[in-house]
Design a protein around this motif. Structure first.
Motif, PDB file in Angstrom:
ATOM      1  N   CYS A   1       0.817  -1.218   0.000  1.00 33.65           N
ATOM      2  CA  CYS A   1       0.000   0.000   0.000  1.00 33.65           C
ATOM      3  C   CYS A   1       0.850   1.267   0.000  1.00 33.65           C
ATOM      4  O   CYS A   1       1.923   1.316   0.599  1.00 33.65           O
ATOM      5  CB  CYS A   1      -0.897   0.024   1.230  1.00 33.65           C
ATOM      6  SG  CYS A   1      -2.177  -1.233   1.260  1.00 33.65           S
TER       7      CYS A   1
ATOM      8  N   ASP B   1      -3.874   4.141  -1.260  1.00 38.43           N
ATOM      9  CA  ASP B   1      -4.518   2.858  -0.976  1.00 38.43           C
ATOM     10  C   ASP B   1      -5.064   2.764   0.448  1.00 38.43           C
ATOM     11  O   ASP B   1      -5.946   1.937   0.716  1.00 38.43           O
ATOM     12  CB  ASP B   1      -3.530   1.721  -1.219  1.00 38.43           C
ATOM     13  CG  ASP B   1      -2.864   1.843  -2.584  1.00 38.43           C
ATOM     14  OD1 ASP B   1      -3.599   1.942  -3.581  1.00 38.43           O
ATOM     15  OD2 ASP B   1      -1.621   1.885  -2.638  1.00 38.43           O
TER      16      ASP B   1
ATOM     17  N   THR C   1     -10.042   4.760   5.837  1.00 36.62           N
ATOM     18  CA  THR C   1      -9.918   3.328   5.552  1.00 36.62           C
ATOM     19  C   THR C   1      -9.597   2.567   6.824  1.00 36.62           C
ATOM     20  O   THR C   1      -8.649   2.915   7.530  1.00 36.62           O
ATOM     21  CB  THR C   1      -8.783   3.093   4.538  1.00 36.62           C
ATOM     22  OG1 THR C   1      -8.929   3.948   3.421  1.00 36.62           O
ATOM     23  CG2 THR C   1      -8.775   1.647   4.078  1.00 36.62           C
TER      24      THR C   1
ATOM     25  N   GLU D   1     -10.898  -3.260   6.061  1.00 33.26           N
ATOM     26  CA  GLU D   1     -11.203  -2.959   4.669  1.00 33.26           C
ATOM     27  C   GLU D   1      -9.959  -3.073   3.799  1.00 33.26           C
ATOM     28  O   GLU D   1     -10.014  -3.521   2.649  1.00 33.26           O
ATOM     29  CB  GLU D   1     -11.769  -1.539   4.560  1.00 33.26           C
ATOM     30  CG  GLU D   1     -13.142  -1.355   5.175  1.00 33.26           C
ATOM     31  CD  GLU D   1     -13.579   0.091   5.169  1.00 33.26           C
ATOM     32  OE1 GLU D   1     -14.794   0.350   5.037  1.00 33.26           O
ATOM     33  OE2 GLU D   1     -12.710   0.985   5.294  1.00 33.26           O
ATOM     34  N   ALA D   2      -8.811  -2.676   4.362  1.00 32.47           N
ATOM     35  CA  ALA D   2      -7.552  -2.663   3.607  1.00 32.47           C
ATOM     36  C   ALA D   2      -6.860  -4.016   3.579  1.00 32.47           C
ATOM     37  O   ALA D   2      -5.758  -4.136   3.047  1.00 32.47           O
ATOM     38  CB  ALA D   2      -6.616  -1.614   4.199  1.00 32.47           C
TER      39      ALA D   2
ATOM     40  N   LYS E   1     -13.673  -4.020   0.255  1.00 31.07           N
ATOM     41  CA  LYS E   1     -12.417  -4.699   0.534  1.00 31.07           C
ATOM     42  C   LYS E   1     -11.386  -4.316  -0.524  1.00 31.07           C
ATOM     43  O   LYS E   1     -11.712  -4.160  -1.698  1.00 31.07           O
ATOM     44  CB  LYS E   1     -12.641  -6.226   0.514  1.00 31.07           C
ATOM     45  CG  LYS E   1     -11.413  -7.057   0.845  1.00 31.07           C
ATOM     46  CD  LYS E   1     -11.752  -8.544   0.820  1.00 31.07           C
ATOM     47  CE  LYS E   1     -10.528  -9.404   1.120  1.00 31.07           C
ATOM     48  NZ  LYS E   1     -10.861 -10.855   1.060  1.00 31.07           N
ATOM     49  N   ARG E   2     -10.138  -4.181  -0.081  1.00 30.12           N
ATOM     50  CA  ARG E   2      -9.052  -3.891  -1.032  1.00 30.12           C
ATOM     51  C   ARG E   2      -8.679  -5.163  -1.779  1.00 30.12           C
ATOM     52  O   ARG E   2      -8.476  -6.217  -1.169  1.00 30.12           O
ATOM     53  CB  ARG E   2      -7.832  -3.347  -0.290  1.00 30.12           C
ATOM     54  CG  ARG E   2      -6.649  -2.997  -1.205  1.00 30.12           C
ATOM     55  CD  ARG E   2      -5.530  -2.335  -0.426  1.00 30.12           C
ATOM     56  NE  ARG E   2      -4.928  -3.222   0.551  1.00 30.12           N
ATOM     57  CZ  ARG E   2      -3.859  -3.987   0.325  1.00 30.12           C
ATOM     58  NH1 ARG E   2      -3.254  -3.978  -0.863  1.00 30.12           N
ATOM     59  NH2 ARG E   2      -3.381  -4.762   1.278  1.00 30.12           N
TER      60      ARG E   2
ATOM     61  N   THR F   1      -7.308   2.548  -6.621  1.00 27.26           N
ATOM     62  CA  THR F   1      -6.519   3.461  -5.795  1.00 27.26           C
ATOM     63  C   THR F   1      -5.080   3.604  -6.287  1.00 27.26           C
ATOM     64  O   THR F   1      -4.453   4.633  -6.067  1.00 27.26           O
ATOM     65  CB  THR F   1      -6.519   2.993  -4.331  1.00 27.26           C
ATOM     66  OG1 THR F   1      -6.079   1.628  -4.272  1.00 27.26           O
ATOM     67  CG2 THR F   1      -7.917   3.106  -3.729  1.00 27.26           C
TER      68      THR F   1
ATOM     69  N   MET G   1      -4.635  -1.900  -7.729  1.00 30.14           N
ATOM     70  CA  MET G   1      -5.392  -2.295  -6.549  1.00 30.14           C
ATOM     71  C   MET G   1      -6.461  -1.244  -6.308  1.00 30.14           C
ATOM     72  O   MET G   1      -6.363  -0.103  -6.770  1.00 30.14           O
ATOM     73  CB  MET G   1      -4.492  -2.480  -5.321  1.00 30.14           C
ATOM     74  CG  MET G   1      -3.823  -1.236  -4.795  1.00 30.14           C
ATOM     75  SD  MET G   1      -2.923  -1.552  -3.236  1.00 30.14           S
ATOM     76  CE  MET G   1      -1.457  -2.399  -3.829  1.00 30.14           C
TER      77      MET G   1
ATOM     78  N   TYR H   1     -10.676  -0.704  -4.150  1.00 33.70           N
ATOM     79  CA  TYR H   1     -11.699  -1.196  -3.233  1.00 33.70           C
ATOM     80  C   TYR H   1     -12.960  -1.539  -4.013  1.00 33.70           C
ATOM     81  O   TYR H   1     -13.392  -0.768  -4.878  1.00 33.70           O
ATOM     82  CB  TYR H   1     -12.009  -0.148  -2.165  1.00 33.70           C
ATOM     83  CG  TYR H   1     -10.895  -0.006  -1.162  1.00 33.70           C
ATOM     84  CD1 TYR H   1     -10.936  -0.676   0.056  1.00 33.70           C
ATOM     85  CD2 TYR H   1      -9.772   0.770  -1.443  1.00 33.70           C
ATOM     86  CE1 TYR H   1      -9.905  -0.567   0.971  1.00 33.70           C
ATOM     87  CE2 TYR H   1      -8.735   0.891  -0.540  1.00 33.70           C
ATOM     88  CZ  TYR H   1      -8.799   0.219   0.673  1.00 33.70           C
ATOM     89  OH  TYR H   1      -7.764   0.319   1.566  1.00 33.70           O
TER      90      TYR H   1
END
Length: 429
Positions: A297, A302, A307, A311-312, A345-346, A374, A388, A390
């Motif tokens: 990230c 990201d 965030t 989620e990441a 979700k990432r 992102t 990547m 979300y």
């Protein structure tokens, strides 16, 4: 400077197009993205850089600034620092050289600090999600500063040294925010009678990354590098430069170290490393594409203050003891998400065709907007686009066919496991 940078980026993307299209012209529809002027460095919050809007007098320079210029570095400003985005070699050449040999990156803009005192672990744990108490001496971990809303204020590495202090490295783009946060927490701890002190360092920081790193660095160390595994650290004299801290880590996915070195010795150390034909200088442009291939990230792109770690997909950074105690900022929001899941979700994405960039809409096969990219770039190693972003959790399973909207056209993509390129962190085997 801005005009020169635009010209440079234009040339780079034309080269990427030729490579990705196998030399058949520009069938990938390349154009220079605005984001390439924003997100080209380790740990730099892409939204915080300024290229021509501030006077040169206000731009900070590392101790390697003149050296970069002498070596042909193309300097750009972000997070208030003048740093090399690349050198005489192309972005792609630097990227591949790092994957195949060894490169040096100047990351002296990062915020380095030490936390002293008997209550140092309790102090740092009051701001982060990691379990620092469980670390062995000279072992470090990636962790997160979180806020009361469950968001991520920054990502950082904390090392529990055997010298009676914690060694902390956090992002340049968040330096003001992080230092203010740490100072405010320090004042509260001191007022409560705790034994803790905070020291911000002036040392430089260089990253030596690539599969031949150990062969290059070992002759300059008395310590045996084979005993220094991933995320461990040691104090050492490096090629005669005393007072260095060598940590086996990095932001490229390759085996590597980051060396905290006194300003007075950084030029000499860099020159000594470059005397080896395996080693070249690399800029923050290559660093960004390397970290993206490795699925790492970039703060400000990201992950950010909105965030959550869940989620990441950074749940692994939250220590088991910390989850049970719920004693870190935002724990009441973050911990329940671990079991209940989140709405987004990432994920990783791969596609062909036009490059996928930050803020590109992600669509279902039916054309419904399900998320946003992102970070994204053409992958020099894979010769396809990687990104990547979300997505709604219903579309987060690896292998799920989706679409990305590029120039108002839907382009096929697939949700893909990260890292995109296998990592080569050294585990001692």
């Amino acid at each position: 400077m801005l005009r020169e940078l635009l010209d440079l980026v234009c040339k780079e993307y034309m080269m990427w197009a030729r490579i990705l299209s196998g030399g058949r012209g520009f069938g990938f529809g390349f154009r220079v993205p605005r984001e390439c002027l924003r997100s080209v460095g380790l740990g730099i919050a892409g939204r915080q850089e300024r290229h021509a809007s501030s006077s040169e007098a206000s731009i900070r320079k590392t101790a390697l600034f003149d050296f970069h210029r002498d070596q042909g570095g193309k300097m750009v400003e972000f997070a208030g620092w003048s740093m090399p985005v690349q050198y005489k070699d192309s972005h792609i050449h630097s990227h591949m050289h790092t994957r195949q040999h060894c490169s040096i990156f100047d990351v002296s803009h990062m915020l380095q600090s030490k936390v002293h005192g008997r209550d140092r672990v309790r102090f740092i744990e009051s701001m982060i999600v990691g379990d620092i108490a469980e670390l062995n001496d000279n072992q470090g971990t990636l962790t997160l500063f979180t806020n009361d809303k469950g968001g991520i204020n920054d990502d950082l590495i904390v090392t529990k040294t055997d010298q009676g202090y914690l060694y902390v490295v956090s992002n340049a783009g968040c330096a003001d925010k992080d230092s203010a946060n740490m100072k405010a927490r320090l004042a509260k701890f001191k007022a409560a009678g705790h034994d803790v002190d905070l020291e911000f360092l002036e040392e430089c920081l260089i990253a030596v990354q690539g599969p031949s790193m150990a062969k290059v660095l070992q002759p300059g160390l008395t310590d045996n590098l084979s005993k220094l595994t991933f995320m461990t650290s040691t104090l050492a004299t490096v090629f005669g430069i005393q007072g260095c801290r060598v940590t086996r880590c990095g932001y490229t996915g390759e085996d590597g170290v980051e060396i905290s070195v006194p300003k007075s010795g950084v030029v000499a150390l860099t020159e000594r490393l470059l005397a080896n034909s395996e080693v070249k200088l690399a800029g923050l442009g290559a660093r960004d594409s390397l970290r993206l291939e490795a699925g790492l990230c970039l703060y400000g792109n990201d992950i950010d203050e909105t965030t959550t770690p869940v989620e990441a997909t950074l749940v692994w950074t939250i220590g088991k003891r910390r989850r049970q105690a719920k004693d870190f900022p935002g724990a009441e929001i973050i911990v329940p998400q671990i079991k209940a899941k989140t709405k987004r979700k990432r994920v990783g994405l791969v596609s062909t065709g036009p490059p996928v960039r930050q803020h590109t809409p992600i669509l279902s096969q039916e054309g419904k907007v399900i998320g946003e990219v992102t970070s994204g770039c053409p992958s020099p190693c894979l010769k396809q686009n990687v990104a990547m972003g979300y997505v709604d959790v219903a579309y987060a399973k690896n292998g799920t066919p989706i679409q990305v909207e590029v120039r108002k056209k839907a382009v096929k993509a697939v949700v893909t496991k990260m890292p995109f390129v296998p990592t080569n962190y050294y585990s001692g085997h």
